[in-house]
Write an enzyme that holds these catalytic residues in place. Structure first.
Site, PDB file in Angstrom:
ATOM      1  N   LYS A   1       0.852  -1.044   0.073  1.00 25.66           N
ATOM      2  CA  LYS A   1      -0.029  -0.099   0.031  1.00 25.66           C
ATOM      3  C   LYS A   1       0.753   1.265  -0.042  1.00 25.66           C
ATOM      4  O   LYS A   1       0.460   2.335  -0.381  1.00 25.66           O
ATOM      5  CB  LYS A   1      -0.955  -0.003   1.211  1.00 25.66           C
ATOM      6  CG  LYS A   1      -2.146  -0.882   0.847  1.00 25.66           C
ATOM      7  CD  LYS A   1      -2.911  -1.272   1.965  1.00 25.66           C
ATOM      8  CE  LYS A   1      -4.040  -2.269   1.763  1.00 25.66           C
ATOM      9  NZ  LYS A   1      -4.603  -2.898   3.021  1.00 25.66           N
TER      10      LYS A   1
ATOM     11  N   LYS B   1      -6.676 -15.674 -11.763  1.00 28.96           N
ATOM     12  CA  LYS B   1      -7.907 -15.840 -11.183  1.00 28.96           C
ATOM     13  C   LYS B   1      -8.708 -14.561 -11.342  1.00 28.96           C
ATOM     14  O   LYS B   1      -8.075 -13.678 -11.706  1.00 28.96           O
ATOM     15  CB  LYS B   1      -7.857 -16.323 -10.069  1.00 28.96           C
ATOM     16  CG  LYS B   1      -6.877 -15.484  -8.934  1.00 28.96           C
ATOM     17  CD  LYS B   1      -7.152 -16.121  -7.427  1.00 28.96           C
ATOM     18  CE  LYS B   1      -6.154 -15.188  -6.602  1.00 28.96           C
ATOM     19  NZ  LYS B   1      -6.937 -15.420  -5.174  1.00 28.96           N
TER      20      LYS B   1
ATOM     21  N   LYS C   1     -10.816  -8.146  -8.540  1.00 28.38           N
ATOM     22  CA  LYS C   1     -11.316  -6.840  -8.658  1.00 28.38           C
ATOM     23  C   LYS C   1     -10.491  -5.985  -9.674  1.00 28.38           C
ATOM     24  O   LYS C   1     -10.921  -5.362 -10.495  1.00 28.38           O
ATOM     25  CB  LYS C   1     -11.422  -6.175  -7.140  1.00 28.38           C
ATOM     26  CG  LYS C   1     -12.817  -6.496  -6.776  1.00 28.38           C
ATOM     27  CD  LYS C   1     -12.827  -5.743  -5.332  1.00 28.38           C
ATOM     28  CE  LYS C   1     -13.670  -6.552  -4.244  1.00 28.38           C
ATOM     29  NZ  LYS C   1     -13.775  -5.959  -3.295  1.00 28.38           N
TER      30      LYS C   1
END
Ligand code: TRP
Length: 335
Positions: free
Chosen positions: A117, A199, A202
């Site tokens: 982050k 896979k 989002k």
């Protein structure tokens, strides 16, 4: 299985950041729905965690409503579980503060999700981001949960939760059991993406991911555009994109339908256009009832308020019982 007072406690959190997709359904939600009949469950919308990266909160309410509605539409029953918002349970904040005294800055700085982050939001490296795992530990320990259904990316946070709770127990006395990641055996399904690799997620290519809120038309279109290959040589190893399509079929198509396409693959007569048409239609059959149910829940503000209140009440009851033990153990009990 009959749920009783001595049932293990399950706790998990869902970030209200946008739309749930098929990967969330098969990787998490489906398991939650199974757990609600076997365990005492606390499922929480992590709205405070969302604040570590959100600077704009205009959409927060809509996102929280959507996540709640989609969870219920997928089969979570607010009468069976405590389904609540993190910010409604103030005890979380107190435990978070206490646990901060048991968390070392050095270990927080080494957390993989923190480092990721920092890279992603270099202009907003706030202390909440650093202590994200402490807040998560508070969520879990507040209910003295031992089973935490989460994906691989959360395992480090659980290890930290165990470190904090062990330190607490060691310093102040036994209050917390050990929390571990829990999923039903190997059933933590990875749902392949439609672009032939990886896979569904989002953040990746939107067109490669099917959301629970996608319209029928959009679903059909996405599946139609899914990657295939040109070869139908059954002797050659199946390419990843075709393996993925078969794996997606296993989630939503009937066994005889799958068998038909396996047979035509074997005989070299498979037509991928037909396969994708069938997959798209079965996908629509699977998702459209969920989407419609979620939509009607989302539009029922009164119902949403009721379930949030009911969930918060259940969560507070368990949280308050834990906090009595915590304050007692520390000696924060002066009268
Ligand atoms: N950190 C989790 C995620 O990113 C969400 C979360 C918040 C959570 N609190 C939790 C998960 C407690 C399990 C238990 O998905």
């Amino acid at each position: 299985m009959q749920k009783g007072a001595d049932q293990p406690i399950v706790m998990s959190g869902i970030r209200p950041t946008g739309f749930l997709h098929l990967g969330n359904y098969f990787g998490a939600l489906k398991n939650y729905v199974r757990m609600q009949d076997e365990f005492t469950c606390y499922f929480m919308v992590a709205d405070l965690h969302a604040l570590t990266t959100l600077t704009e909160t205009k959409e927060l309410k809509a996102n929280v409503s959507r996540v709640l509605a989609e969870n219920i539409a997928c089969g979570l029953d607010p009468d069976k579980v405590a389904l609540y918002c993190q910010s409604h349970v103030y005890e979380t904040n107190e435990l978070y503060l206490i646990l901060n005294m048991l968390a070392y800055v050095g270990e927080l700085e080494k957390t993989v999700t923190f480092k990721e982050k920092v890279k992603l939001h270099p202009q907003n490296v706030n202390a909440g981001l650093l202590t994200y795992p402490v807040l998560q530990a508070a969520d879990i320990l507040l209910h003295r949960a031992t089973l935490v259904p989460v994906g691989k990316d959360q395992e480090q946070h659980l290890e930290m939760t165990r470190n904090f709770s062990n330190r607490f127990n060691h310093r102040y006395g036994d209050v917390f059991p050990e929390a571990h990641a829990f999923n039903y055996g190997d059933e933590l399904l990875k749902v392949p993406s439609l672009d032939g690799a990886g896979k569904m997620s989002k953040s990746e290519n939107q067109y490669a991911t099917i959301y629970l809120s996608d319209s029928d038309e959009l679903i059909l279109n996405k599946v139609k555009k899914a990657k295939t290959d040109s070869g139908t040589d059954p002797a050659a190893p199946m390419s990843e994109s075709i393996v993925n399509l078969f794996n997606l079929m296993k989630l939503v198509c009937a066994p005889d339908v799958i068998k038909h396409y396996e047979d035509t693959y074997q005989s070299g007569t498979i037509r991928y256009g037909d396969l994708k048409k069938q997959l798209g239609e079965d996908m629509v059959k699977f998702i459209s009832p969920i989407r419609e149910k979620a939509e009607s829940i989302r539009n029922d503000a009164k119902y949403l308020k009721e379930i949030m209140e009911k969930g918060a009440e259940k969560a507070r009851k368990s949280a308050q019982a834990t906090m009595l033990l915590v304050r007692d153990a520390i000696g924060l009990n002066y009268y």
